[in-house]
Design an enzyme around this catalytic site. Structure first.
Site: not given
Ligand code: GLU
Length: 417
Positions: A107, A220, A222-225
């Site tokens: 990450k 939220g 954003g993209n997910a919500g």
């Molecule tokens: N950022 C996303 C997660 O937390 C996706 C990570 C990815 O696709 O590598 O799972």
């Protein structure tokens, strides 16, 4: 921050430690997993539009690559620090194991506030990040992707910069979540939310809940919500009764229209003044007596302080780490079914894996394969829970993931665990 906010790195370590103990495994396993393999902390300097130079703290944490190359997003957010990135990379390792994809955990993040930065400044920051991290990333080494406040455009700049610093060689697999025109895959944008909806669908079958007309609150937008709202409505037939963003929340017990609310947010930047509902407090949203609550914003949303007031039947953790360890205990006592982040939001990395394989699929094909992977993962954890009574779905996710990791590490000869 209130007092009940937990350090995510301590939370992640604590959960891994308890799972290792619960499994009766050697303490060496915890020793191997308690820290990332590598963490890079760097300074990325950007010439701001004002003409002044500004240095940003940037991180990449590579937790474990027993199952495959390090994999995970890069977030742009003012709260990013080393402990957050370390925890998030640990969760990626475990998430890929839960999802059943041959990838490890990594990450990255940059401490910045993208909402006050120009497009040119963001491009310069994204390219600067790659120049700093170029020595540790690579298509078979560590593959970034979008996360909080990052998107396909940022991935495109990163892919391009990697090519520039790499002497011109075209390597699209070094990042996922790219725009379609540059080797991205259909269906990556809504993959996290779609995966969460499939997990909710499976959980609903188990608890005997009909998702048709079920009430949903989303924290939220954003993209997910945003996609969780649209897909809960269109895929599950559920009714979105409340939505919040960082500035407020909106409520309508008869249902908000997800696509029209998304359009409103796109135009105005806020959800709370949407005409199709009435404004409520952001904390109030977490206390609504809904069937499903999706925490889809940042970590530590549900803590020991507000968990006693949570009235949802199912919590689907689209964010990473939205429920603290203290809150877990409260929710378990209340009988709330928590679909842990390791399962609930693994749709993103699953579709990243499909993109990394360079599959040329229609979105229907992507969705079908994603559905299969999530359903299998859900059933594995559910089955694990049935075989280990008293184990929550989160504990099952940790235990099952650690078993897979230990097997891989043993086979590689990393220890006699
Ligand atoms: N950022 C996303 C997660 O937390 C996706 C990570 C990815 O696709 O590598 O799972």
């Amino acid at each position: 921050m209130d007092n009940s906010t937990e350090n995510p790195y301590q939370t992640a370590k604590g959960r891994i430690k308890s799972a290792v103990e619960e499994l009766g495994m050697s303490p060496d396993v915890y020793e191997r997993l308690k820290m990332p393999d590598i963490i890079v902390e760097a300074s990325v300097c950007v010439e701001m539009d004002s003409g002044k130079l500004k240095a940003f703290r940037a991180y990449r944490s590579q937790h474990n690559n027993a199952l495959g190359p390090y994999k995970g997003g890069i977030r742009f957010s003012p709260d990013v620090d080393a402990d957050e990135v370390k925890a998030l990379s640990m969760w990626m390792t475990l998430k890929c194991a839960v999802a059943g994809v041959p990838l490890g955990g990594g990450k990255g993040g940059i401490a910045c506030d993208p909402s006050v930065m120009s497009k040119r400044e963001l491009e310069s920051l994204s390219r600067g990040y790659i120049r700093r991290m170029e020595c540790v990333i690579g298509e078979k080494m560590d593959i970034p992707a979008p996360d909080v406040n990052t998107n396909p455009q940022i991935m495109a700049w990163m892919m391009d910069e990697y090519q520039v610093v790499g002497g011109g060689s075209y390597q699209p697999r070094v990042v996922t979540g790219k725009p379609l025109q540059l080797g991205g895959i259909e269906g990556r944008l809504d993959a996290t939310a779609r995966g969460g909806c499939y997990a909710v669908r499976e959980a609903a079958k188990v608890v005997g809940l009909d998702t048709g007309g079920a009430s949903v609150a989303i924290q939220g937008f954003g993209n997910a919500g945003r996609y969780a709202a649209i897909l809960s409505e269109e895929l599950l037939g559920a009714k979105i009764v409340a939505v919040s963003d960082s500035r407020g929340a909106v409520y309508n017990e008869d249902g908000l229209h997800a696509r029209s609310l998304a359009g409103h947010k796109e135009r105005t930047g806020i959800v709370s003044d949407y005409k199709g509902g009435t404004e409520i407090g952001r904390e109030e949203l977490l206390q609504l007596p809904v069937d499903v609550l999706y925490p889809s914003a940042m970590g530590n949303a549900i803590t020991g302080r507000n968990a006693p007031d949570v009235e949802a039947k199912i919590i689907c953790e689209l964010a990473n780490g939205p429920v603290t360890a203290e809150a877990d205990t409260v929710l378990e006592e209340k009988g709330v079914l928590v679909l842990p982040d390791l399962l609930a939001n693994c749709g993103g990395v699953i579709v990243s894996y499909f993109e990394w394989l360079q599959n040329d699929w229609s979105w229907e094909e992507t969705a079908r394969h994603l559905d299969r992977k999530i359903t299998e993962a859900f059933l594995r954890l559910h089955d694990y829970g049935s075989r280990h009574p008293g184990v929550t779905m989160r504990q099952a996710a940790y235990m099952h993931a650690i078993e897979r990791l230990v097997e891989a590490m043993r086979l590689r000869g990393w220890g006699d665990f």
